[in-house]
Design a protein around this motif. Structure first.
Motif, PDB file in Angstrom:
ATOM      1  N   GLN A   9     -10.786  -4.905  -5.160  1.00 16.90           N
ATOM      2  CA  GLN A   9     -10.075  -3.626  -5.212  1.00 16.90           C
ATOM      3  C   GLN A   9      -8.568  -3.859  -5.207  1.00 16.90           C
ATOM      4  N   PHE A  10      -8.132  -4.826  -4.416  1.00 12.83           N
ATOM      5  CA  PHE A  10      -6.703  -5.120  -4.323  1.00 12.83           C
ATOM      6  C   PHE A  10      -6.179  -5.608  -5.679  1.00 12.83           C
ATOM      7  N   GLU A  11      -6.911  -6.546  -6.286  1.00 16.64           N
ATOM      8  CA  GLU A  11      -6.480  -7.095  -7.586  1.00 16.64           C
ATOM      9  C   GLU A  11      -6.401  -5.987  -8.634  1.00 16.64           C
ATOM     10  N   PRO A  22      -4.425 -10.986  -1.000  1.00 15.95           N
ATOM     11  CA  PRO A  22      -4.823 -10.584   0.347  1.00 15.95           C
ATOM     12  C   PRO A  22      -5.554 -11.672   1.112  1.00 15.95           C
ATOM     13  N   GLY A  23      -5.678 -12.852   0.532  1.00 12.22           N
ATOM     14  CA  GLY A  23      -6.469 -13.871   1.224  1.00 12.22           C
ATOM     15  C   GLY A  23      -7.933 -13.564   0.975  1.00 12.22           C
ATOM     16  N   LYS A  24      -8.805 -14.304   1.553  1.00 12.28           N
ATOM     17  CA  LYS A  24     -10.232 -14.097   1.274  1.00 12.28           C
ATOM     18  C   LYS A  24     -10.745 -12.895   2.046  1.00 12.28           C
ATOM     19  N   GLY A  25     -11.454 -12.042   1.357  1.00  8.10           N
ATOM     20  CA  GLY A  25     -12.010 -10.872   2.050  1.00  8.10           C
ATOM     21  C   GLY A  25     -12.640  -9.922   1.061  1.00  8.10           C
ATOM     22  N   HIS A  55       0.814  -1.224   0.000  1.00 15.14           N
ATOM     23  CA  HIS A  55       0.000   0.000   0.000  1.00 15.14           C
ATOM     24  C   HIS A  55       0.848   1.275   0.000  1.00 15.14           C
ATOM     25  N   ILE A  56       2.084   1.168   0.476  1.00 13.98           N
ATOM     26  CA  ILE A  56       2.972   2.336   0.380  1.00 13.98           C
ATOM     27  C   ILE A  56       3.766   2.275  -0.930  1.00 13.98           C
ATOM     28  N   PHE A  57       4.183   1.064  -1.287  1.00 14.14           N
ATOM     29  CA  PHE A  57       4.940   0.864  -2.533  1.00 14.14           C
ATOM     30  C   PHE A  57       4.159   1.392  -3.748  1.00 14.14           C
ATOM     31  N   LYS A  58       2.839   1.147  -3.764  1.00  7.20           N
ATOM     32  CA  LYS A  58       2.028   1.546  -4.930  1.00  7.20           C
ATOM     33  C   LYS A  58       2.035   3.064  -5.127  1.00  7.20           C
TER      34      LYS A  58
END
Length: 339
Positions: free
Chosen positions: A323-325, A315-318, A280-283
Motif C-alpha cells: 500500500q505504501f509503495e 517503510p521497512g519490512k511489513g 502521510h501528511i505530505f501526501k
C-alpha cells in the motif's frame, strides 16, 4: 461474649462522619510554625487513614463487597462540603500512598450518578479553577502523575474537556510535553492528546476558533530538538487532521505553503519513522485536487529533490509495504504532473 465483628462494626464511620473526618484532618494541615510540625505529622497520618477508609467504603477489600447505598451517600457527602477542593489543593503535601488512594477514589467517585446526576463532575463544573490547578501541577514533578491521572478522568466528561481547551492553562501543555522529566512529559502528552481527540465536536470547535495560535505553537513541537516530541506530535497531528469532524481544519492546513514546507523539512529528518509519518501528511497536500497556486509552485520548484527523496523512502519490512509503495507512486506521479 461480644463478637469481634460487632466491635469492628461499632467502629465503622458513616459516610457523613467519614467525609467530615477527612475534611477536618485536611483542614488541620495548615501548620505554619515549627512547634506545629508534630501536629502536622499527626494530621497527615489522620488524612491517610481517612482516605484509606473512604477507598475501602468505595471498593471493598476483596472479601467485603462495597455497598451501593453507602457509595451513593458518600458521593453526596463529598460534594456537599468543600472536601474535593481541599483534597485537590492539599495534594502537594500528601504522601505517596495517600495520593495513590485518592486517585483510586477519584476514578470511582467521578462515575457515580446520584438521582441521574454525576455529583462530582457537577461539583468540578461549579469549581472549574480546580482543573486549572491540576494542569499547573505538571510543574511539580512530585505530584504531576497523580494530577495527570485525575485530569484524564475529568476529560472523559465533554464539558470539563471543553473548559480546559478554552482555558489559558491549556497553553501550558506546549511547555509540559517538553519537560526534561521523561515520565512527566509523556504523561502531559497523553493528557494533551486526550484533550484533542476524546470529544470530536469540542476539539474541532476549539481548533476552528484558535486555528492560528494553535498551529503556530504546534509547529514548535514538530520542529522540536527532542526526537520523542517530534515523533509524537507528528503522529498526533495526522490523527486529528484525518478525523472527519476536522475536515474544515484539514482543508485549511493543506492549503498553506508554510505547513507544506514544514512537512518537506520533516521528510528529510534523520529518523525514518519521522520521514514516514511526515509522508502521510505530505501526501494529502499533494493529492489535494484544489491545490492553491503557491503550493503547486513549491512542488514544481522542488520536483527533482522530492522525487529523489520519495524514491529512497521505504517503510521497512511489513504488511503496509504494498500500500505504501502504491501511495508513493501516486504522489510521485502527481508531483511530476504538477511540474
Amino acid at each position: 461474649r461480644m463478637s469481634f465483628s460487632f466491635f469492628k462494626q461499632s467502629k465503622t464511620k458513616t459516610p457523613q462522619e467519614l467525609a467530615k473526618a477527612l475534611e477536618d484532618s485536611l483542614a488541620a494541615l495548615d501548620s505554619k510554625t515549627v512547634a506545629e510540625v508534630k501536629s502536622l505529622e499527626k494530621a497527615l497520618e489522620e488524612v491517610e487513614r481517612n482516605v484509606a477508609l473512604i477507598r475501602f467504603m468505595l471498593s471493598g477489600d476483596g472479601e467485603i463487597e462495597p455497598s451501593p447505598d453507602l457509595i451513593a451517600q458518600l458521593t453526596v457527602e463529598v460534594c456537599s462540603e468543600d472536601l474535593i477542593s481541599l483534597l485537590i489543593h492539599k495534594l502537594p503535601i500528601l504522601g505517596w500512598e495517600t495520593r495513590k488512594n485518592i486517585v483510586h477514589c477519584w476514578c470511582i467517585l467521578l462515575k457515580q450518578k446520584v438521582d441521574s446526576v454525576f455529583c462530582v463532575a457537577k461539583y468540578v463544573e461549579n469549581h472549574l479553577e480546580l482543573l486549572d490547578f491540576l494542569v499547573v501541577c505538571y510543574d511539580n514533578k512530585e505530584i504531576a502523575l497523580t494530577c495527570g491521572h485525575m485530569l484524564r478522568e475529568c476529560i472523559k466528561m465533554p464539558t470539563l474537556a471543553k473548559y480546559i481547551l478554552e482555558s489559558p492553562s491549556f497553553e501550558l501543555f506546549f511547555k509540559f510535553v517538553e519537560l526534561p522529566n521523561f515520565d512527566v512529559a509523556s504523561d502531559a502528552f497523553t493528557t494533551f492528546k486526550d484533550l484533542l481527540t476524546k470529544h470530536a465536536t469540542a476539539a474541532s470547535e476549539f481548533l476552528n476558533d484558535h486555528y492560528n495560535e494553535f498551529f503556530e505553537q504546534y509547529e514548535k513541537l514538530l520542529m522540536s530538538g527532542n526526537y520523542v516530541t517530534r515523533r509524537q506530535s507528528l503522529k498526533l497531528l495526522s490523527e486529528f487532521l484525518l478525523e472527519p469532524s476536522n475536515a474544515r481544519i484539514m482543508k485549511r492546513y493543506i492549503s498553506e505553503v508554510h505547513y507544506l514546507k514544514v512537512m518537506m523539512t520533516l521528510l528529510k529528518d534523520s529518523s525514518r519513522n519521522i520521514q514516514l509519518s511526515a509522508f502521510h501528511i505530505f501526501k494529502v497536500f499533494v493529492a489535494n485536487p484544489n491545490k492553491p497556486g503557491d503550493i503547486k509552485v513549491i512542488l514544481a520548484k522542488n520536483h527533482d529533490k522530492l522525487v529523489e527523496l520519495l524514491t529512497s523512502l521505504s517503510p521497512g519490512k511489513g504488511s503496509e509495504d504494498d500500500q505504501f509503495e502504491e501511495e508513493k507512486e501516486l504522489v510521485i506521479k502527481e508531483i511530476q504532473r504538477t511540474s
